[in-house]
Scaffold this motif. Structure first.
Motif, PDB file in Angstrom:
ATOM      1  N   LEU A  17       0.825  -1.207   0.000  1.00  0.00           N
ATOM      2  CA  LEU A  17       0.000   0.000   0.000  1.00  0.00           C
ATOM      3  C   LEU A  17       0.861   1.259   0.000  1.00  0.00           C
ATOM      4  N   ILE A  18       1.912   1.263   0.790  1.00  0.00           N
ATOM      5  CA  ILE A  18       2.797   2.423   0.864  1.00  0.00           C
ATOM      6  C   ILE A  18       3.496   2.637  -0.478  1.00  0.00           C
ATOM      7  N   GLN A  19       3.992   1.554  -1.062  1.00  0.00           N
ATOM      8  CA  GLN A  19       4.675   1.638  -2.366  1.00  0.00           C
ATOM      9  C   GLN A  19       3.727   2.165  -3.435  1.00  0.00           C
ATOM     10  N   ALA A  20       2.492   1.657  -3.448  1.00  0.00           N
ATOM     11  CA  ALA A  20       1.505   2.084  -4.439  1.00  0.00           C
ATOM     12  C   ALA A  20       1.155   3.562  -4.271  1.00  0.00           C
ATOM     13  N   THR A  21       0.970   4.003  -3.021  1.00  0.00           N
ATOM     14  CA  THR A  21       0.642   5.405  -2.761  1.00  0.00           C
ATOM     15  C   THR A  21       1.794   6.311  -3.158  1.00  0.00           C
ATOM     16  N   GLU A  23       4.124   5.753  -5.435  1.00  0.00           N
ATOM     17  CA  GLU A  23       4.235   5.804  -6.888  1.00  0.00           C
ATOM     18  C   GLU A  23       3.058   6.545  -7.518  1.00  0.00           C
ATOM     19  N   GLU A  24       1.888   6.435  -6.920  1.00  0.00           N
ATOM     20  CA  GLU A  24       0.692   7.122  -7.433  1.00  0.00           C
ATOM     21  C   GLU A  24       0.887   8.637  -7.432  1.00  0.00           C
ATOM     22  N   HIS A  25       1.617   9.136  -6.453  1.00  0.00           N
ATOM     23  CA  HIS A  25       1.841  10.571  -6.324  1.00  0.00           C
ATOM     24  C   HIS A  25       3.248  10.976  -6.770  1.00  0.00           C
ATOM     25  N   ASN A  26       3.863  10.155  -7.587  1.00  0.00           N
ATOM     26  CA  ASN A  26       5.149  10.444  -8.231  1.00  0.00           C
ATOM     27  C   ASN A  26       6.265  10.800  -7.251  1.00  0.00           C
ATOM     28  N   GLY A  27       6.255  10.188  -6.082  1.00  0.00           N
ATOM     29  CA  GLY A  27       7.321  10.404  -5.111  1.00  0.00           C
ATOM     30  C   GLY A  27       7.244  11.727  -4.379  1.00  0.00           C
ATOM     31  N   ASP A  28       6.116  12.429  -4.501  1.00  0.00           N
ATOM     32  CA  ASP A  28       5.967  13.727  -3.838  1.00  0.00           C
ATOM     33  C   ASP A  28       5.439  13.601  -2.415  1.00  0.00           C
ATOM     34  N   THR A  35       0.709   8.565   5.473  1.00  0.00           N
ATOM     35  CA  THR A  35      -0.060   8.142   6.649  1.00  0.00           C
ATOM     36  C   THR A  35      -1.473   8.698   6.588  1.00  0.00           C
ATOM     37  N   ASP A  36      -1.601   9.993   6.280  1.00  0.00           N
ATOM     38  CA  ASP A  36      -2.934  10.604   6.172  1.00  0.00           C
ATOM     39  C   ASP A  36      -3.759   9.948   5.073  1.00  0.00           C
ATOM     40  N   HIS A  37      -3.114   9.664   3.941  1.00  0.00           N
ATOM     41  CA  HIS A  37      -3.812   9.026   2.810  1.00  0.00           C
ATOM     42  C   HIS A  37      -4.332   7.639   3.194  1.00  0.00           C
ATOM     43  N   LEU A  38      -3.495   6.853   3.878  1.00  0.00           N
ATOM     44  CA  LEU A  38      -3.909   5.508   4.284  1.00  0.00           C
ATOM     45  C   LEU A  38      -5.020   5.563   5.319  1.00  0.00           C
TER      46      LEU A  38
END
Length: 75
Positions: A17-21, A23-28, A35-38
């Motif tokens: 999940l962390i890796q996907a998040t 990469e989804e936000h291009n490393g920003d 943490t907030d997103h999860l």
């Protein structure tokens, strides 16, 4: 005889999940925003765990960093 336990990673799902998040936000996204997103997705996770797993995965937000400047005594 006891059955041998396989080496099962308890953090494997969170790592994905962390890796996907990330990469989804291009490393920003750093550990705070991830943490907030999860948490918004409904996962219960501590920021320290996210920070540790990001370090293990080698993920680092490069967009935001501390800027250093040359010392100047004249103000």
């Amino acid at each position: 005889m006891k059955a041998l336990k396989e080496n099962v990673d308890p953090d494997a799902e969170m790592k994905e999940l962390i890796q996907a998040t990330f990469e989804e936000h291009n490393g920003d996204y750093g550990y705070r925003r991830i943490t907030d997103h999860l948490r918004q997705e409904g996962h219960t996770i501590n920021y320290k765990r996210v920070q540790r797993l990001m370090r293990v995965l080698g993920l680092k937000c490069k967009k935001f960093g501390r800027k250093s400047r040359k010392y100047n005594s004249y103000k």
